[in-house]
Design a protein around this motif. Sequence first.
Motif, short mmCIF file in Angstrom:
data_model
loop_
_atom_site.label_atom_id
_atom_site.label_comp_id
_atom_site.label_asym_id
_atom_site.label_seq_id
_atom_site.Cartn_x
_atom_site.Cartn_y
_atom_site.Cartn_z
N ALA A 134 0.85 -1.20 0.00
CA ALA A 134 0.00 0.00 0.00
C ALA A 134 0.87 1.23 0.00
CB ALA A 134 -0.92 -0.01 1.22
N ILE A 135 0.64 2.12 -0.93
CA ILE A 135 1.36 3.38 -0.99
C ILE A 135 0.54 4.45 -0.30
CG2 ILE A 135 2.60 2.80 -3.10
CD1 ILE A 135 0.54 4.29 -4.67
N PRO A 136 1.19 5.48 0.25
CA PRO A 136 0.44 6.52 0.95
C PRO A 136 -0.56 7.19 0.04
CG PRO A 136 2.79 6.69 1.40
CD PRO A 136 2.64 5.70 0.29
N PRO A 137 -1.78 7.48 0.53
CA PRO A 137 -2.79 8.13 -0.33
C PRO A 137 -2.38 9.56 -0.66
CG PRO A 137 -3.54 8.02 1.95
CD PRO A 137 -2.27 7.22 1.89
N LEU A 138 -2.86 10.03 -1.79
CA LEU A 138 -2.57 11.38 -2.21
C LEU A 138 -3.47 12.38 -1.48
CD1 LEU A 138 -2.29 10.83 -6.09
CD2 LEU A 138 -0.41 11.20 -4.50
N ARG A 139 -2.91 13.50 -1.12
CA ARG A 139 -3.69 14.57 -0.53
C ARG A 139 -4.45 15.30 -1.64
NH1 ARG A 139 0.48 18.02 2.91
NH2 ARG A 139 1.53 17.92 0.88
N PRO A 140 -5.45 16.13 -1.27
CA PRO A 140 -6.21 16.84 -2.30
C PRO A 140 -5.33 17.70 -3.21
CG PRO A 140 -7.35 16.96 -0.20
CD PRO A 140 -6.03 16.32 0.08
N PHE A 152 0.52 13.34 -8.00
CA PHE A 152 1.46 12.25 -8.25
C PHE A 152 2.11 11.82 -6.93
CE2 PHE A 152 1.51 15.09 -11.97
CZ PHE A 152 1.10 14.21 -12.96
N HIS A 153 2.49 10.54 -6.87
CA HIS A 153 3.26 10.07 -5.73
C HIS A 153 4.74 10.41 -5.88
CE1 HIS A 153 -0.29 7.30 -5.58
NE2 HIS A 153 -0.17 7.54 -4.28
N LEU A 154 5.19 10.51 -7.13
CA LEU A 154 6.63 10.69 -7.36
C LEU A 154 6.87 11.51 -8.62
CD1 LEU A 154 9.45 9.79 -6.29
CD2 LEU A 154 9.33 7.90 -7.91
N PHE A 155 7.70 12.53 -8.49
CA PHE A 155 8.20 13.27 -9.65
C PHE A 155 9.64 12.83 -9.90
CE2 PHE A 155 10.60 16.70 -11.58
CZ PHE A 155 9.77 17.12 -12.62
N VAL A 156 9.94 12.44 -11.14
CA VAL A 156 11.26 11.90 -11.47
C VAL A 156 11.97 12.88 -12.40
CG1 VAL A 156 12.54 9.95 -12.40
CG2 VAL A 156 10.35 9.57 -11.28
N SER A 157 13.16 13.29 -12.00
CA SER A 157 13.98 14.19 -12.81
C SER A 157 15.21 13.42 -13.28
CB SER A 157 14.40 15.41 -11.98
OG SER A 157 15.23 16.26 -12.75
N TYR A 158 15.45 13.40 -14.58
CA TYR A 158 16.55 12.62 -15.14
C TYR A 158 16.98 13.20 -16.47
CZ TYR A 158 12.82 10.60 -17.98
OH TYR A 158 11.76 10.43 -18.84
N SER A 159 18.16 12.83 -16.90
CA SER A 159 18.65 13.24 -18.21
C SER A 159 18.12 12.29 -19.28
CB SER A 159 20.19 13.22 -18.21
OG SER A 159 20.69 13.31 -19.52
N SER A 160 17.95 12.82 -20.48
CA SER A 160 17.45 11.98 -21.58
C SER A 160 18.41 10.84 -21.88
CB SER A 160 17.24 12.84 -22.83
OG SER A 160 18.46 13.47 -23.21
N VAL A 161 19.70 11.01 -21.58
CA VAL A 161 20.67 9.94 -21.81
C VAL A 161 20.38 8.75 -20.90
CG1 VAL A 161 23.15 9.37 -21.75
CG2 VAL A 161 22.40 11.63 -22.53
N ASP A 162 19.81 9.02 -19.72
CA ASP A 162 19.52 7.96 -18.75
C ASP A 162 18.06 7.49 -18.82
OD1 ASP A 162 22.13 8.43 -17.79
OD2 ASP A 162 21.39 10.06 -16.53
#
Length: 411
Positions: free
Chosen positions: A13-19, A23-33
């Motif tokens: 179970a993942i934590p519920p989202l607040r109003p 999203f649960h997770l924002f992912v920042s990455y380079s296009s190479v990866d």
Amino acid sequence: MESGPGEGGVALAIPPLRPSEKFHLFVSYSSVDATWTHGLIGRLEADLAGLKVCLHERDFTPGRNVLENMAECIQQSQKVLLVLSQDFVQSRWCLLEADLSLFGSCLERKPVIPVLLRPCRVPLHLSHLTYLEAADSHFYRKVVQLLLMPNHRLARSLPAWRPAASLYSGKSLLTLNCVNRDSLPSWKVGTFSTLGVPDPLKEVLEDPEVYKRAVGILNGVRSPRSCLRYLGCRVTLAVFLFLVALALLSLPLIMGLLENTPARRFFLISANMFFCPLFFVLGVNTLCWFRRFSKKTMQELVLRVGEANLLLAPHSLLMGCDTMNKLHFVYVLLGDCRRVFLEAAEGEALFREALLRFSCSYACCVAHAYFPACDEAHRARGRRLLELGLCFCQFVSLQLQTRQGREVNPV
């Protein structure tokens, strides 16, 4: 290979989202990866039912400004995951996402999960974060544990935050590269971002307008528009001038010097002695144009940095530059040095003049921990000494003595 957390048949179970969260997770990455990151996200979404992950190519609103998309998505996410690599570090957009995520974590205690995919030189404004290593055999399990834990409990379970080192006079706070460094020609002056105060400086400089005005002074230095900024143009013009000089040397022979009247011979020899060295000197100057331009531009930058330091000095902050695309920021206590200047007539004006002329080179010395030699007697007279070098008033005194010595004994 490490087994998935949900392979035992127990639903995680993942934590519920607040109003206010989307999203649960924002992912920042380079296009190479992207391949590695998409593989990780795909596995997480398969193991954690209901997990909502924000990826820029999938979830950004088309037609909107990129900055607005990033800021909004980070604010609408429970947690932020940074995939660190050298490609990430060199990407301006990724670094901006990292800045926004850290800004959100300061305001809302939003957890930031840094993942070291490949060894890299982590920027100073991210260096206080301790990361998870992708090469760790238990890496995936650790990521899942962090995602499953509510934010209010996550502060204890996240990788330890490195405590900020205490401030002391002479501490180097930040080395800031220009935003266009990767594509910057050698003749072009760098442009520095004024979007906001970098994190390492916020402890001593809270007003973003002061930082924006100080850096804006440097951004006012213009690059040359002459065609000589291109190496090909300089070489071509220099070769042409050298050929003209050689042609002038052979001109008397071509025109038959011995067959001409004495008056004409005198005219040809005089013109040859004047124009031949002239074109040769012009050719040499053309080849040396870049060196003269670099020296002149650095002199202008040093003066501009001095102007900026007039704004930063009241905050115990000084800026220095030793290249056209990099700035050094150092924390220096100037109160005692200012009082030394005030003991003289027109002391306030002298202190401002010293900041204009010497603060740039002094900040570079502090940043590199390299100071000019100073005898112990002179060092002992200082009001406040840096632990490993000279204080500002000592540095100014030594520079003035050195310049006076050069004027008395010119080389």
